[in-house]
Motif scaffolding. Structure first.
Motif, PDB file in Angstrom:
ATOM      1  N   ARG A   1      -6.697   5.247  -6.903  1.00 44.34           N
ATOM      2  CA  ARG A   1      -6.678   3.842  -6.474  1.00 44.34           C
ATOM      3  C   ARG A   1      -7.507   3.694  -5.200  1.00 44.34           C
ATOM      4  O   ARG A   1      -7.229   4.336  -4.192  1.00 44.34           O
ATOM      5  CB  ARG A   1      -5.250   3.364  -6.233  1.00 44.34           C
ATOM      6  CG  ARG A   1      -5.169   1.884  -5.848  1.00 44.34           C
ATOM      7  CD  ARG A   1      -3.727   1.469  -5.610  1.00 44.34           C
ATOM      8  NE  ARG A   1      -3.627   0.115  -5.120  1.00 44.34           N
ATOM      9  CZ  ARG A   1      -3.493  -0.967  -5.865  1.00 44.34           C
ATOM     10  NH1 ARG A   1      -3.442  -0.849  -7.186  1.00 44.34           N
ATOM     11  NH2 ARG A   1      -3.398  -2.165  -5.337  1.00 44.34           N
TER      12      ARG A   1
ATOM     13  N   SER B   1       0.474  -5.370  -6.516  1.00 43.07           N
ATOM     14  CA  SER B   1      -0.747  -4.961  -5.837  1.00 43.07           C
ATOM     15  C   SER B   1      -0.450  -4.320  -4.486  1.00 43.07           C
ATOM     16  O   SER B   1      -1.068  -3.333  -4.108  1.00 43.07           O
ATOM     17  CB  SER B   1      -1.676  -6.153  -5.636  1.00 43.07           C
ATOM     18  OG  SER B   1      -2.836  -5.750  -4.945  1.00 43.07           O
TER      19      SER B   1
ATOM     20  N   LYS C   1      -9.729  -3.721 -10.863  1.00 43.36           N
ATOM     21  CA  LYS C   1      -8.444  -4.256 -11.319  1.00 43.36           C
ATOM     22  C   LYS C   1      -8.268  -5.610 -10.643  1.00 43.36           C
ATOM     23  O   LYS C   1      -7.623  -5.737  -9.602  1.00 43.36           O
ATOM     24  CB  LYS C   1      -7.310  -3.304 -10.977  1.00 43.36           C
ATOM     25  CG  LYS C   1      -6.006  -3.684 -11.612  1.00 43.36           C
ATOM     26  CD  LYS C   1      -5.089  -2.516 -11.750  1.00 43.36           C
ATOM     27  CE  LYS C   1      -3.881  -2.960 -12.552  1.00 43.36           C
ATOM     28  NZ  LYS C   1      -3.039  -1.859 -12.909  1.00 43.36           N
TER      29      LYS C   1
END
Length: 172
Positions: free
Chosen positions: A9, A80, A36
């Motif tokens: 990530r 998130s 994303k």
């Protein structure tokens, strides 16, 4: 970049303003090297007078990691913000990197999060604890991924800034 492993990530932060007015920022997110977009976020920078990119970057990064700390609260849950990044990319140079590092360490103890800054002009990568920037080849896939994350954060911040500016113009 001396990362422990490939980052799963990646979060990238960018600040946008026009001569210090209506300062905003954005966060783009890449998971497994793919954007994303559902996890992209925007921030309105509060309480700053004039153009201070370092303070704006510090405020935004601090707010993002404060939301990570608060992710356990069910009324404030945001997927998130609940995910911990492996790599944080800051759009800018040494000053923005220092501001982001200070904000992260003041807000949250994240020993496993790598933080780097990507400067636009020469595409130099600044790494904490190293005085000279890392220069990757133009066609290096790692540099291209960092550039994509930075460009997405920049695009998203500019779009948010335009919307806020248009709203203010309409109000007046």
């Amino acid at each position: 970049l001396n990362l422990e492993s490939l980052p799963v990530r990646i979060e990238c932060f960018d600040v946008s303003n026009i001569q210090g007015s209506q300062i905003v920022a954005s966060m783009s997110v890449f998971v497994d090297a793919e954007s994303k977009r559902a996890h992209y976020r925007t921030f309105a920078v509060r309480g700053l007078d004039g153009q201070d990119d370092f303070a704006a970057m510090g405020q935004v990064v601090a707010r993002r990691f404060a939301r990570l700390r608060d992710a356990a609260a069910p009324d404030r849950y945001d997927e998130s913000f609940a995910s911990v990044p492996n790599l944080v990319v800051i759009d800018g140079g040494k000053g923005q990197l220092a501001a982001a590092l200070e904000a992260i360490h003041a807000t949250y103890d994240l020993p496993r999060v790598a933080v780097v800054a990507l400067a636009k002009r020469e595409e130099e990568v600044f790494v904490p604890g190293r005085s000279a920037p890392v220069r990757l080849e133009r066609h290096d896939p790692g540099l291209q991924l960092l550039q994509r994350a930075r460009d997405e954060a920049h695009r998203f911040a500019l779009g948010f800034h335009r919307r806020r500016r248009d709203t203010r113009a309409f109000e007046s």
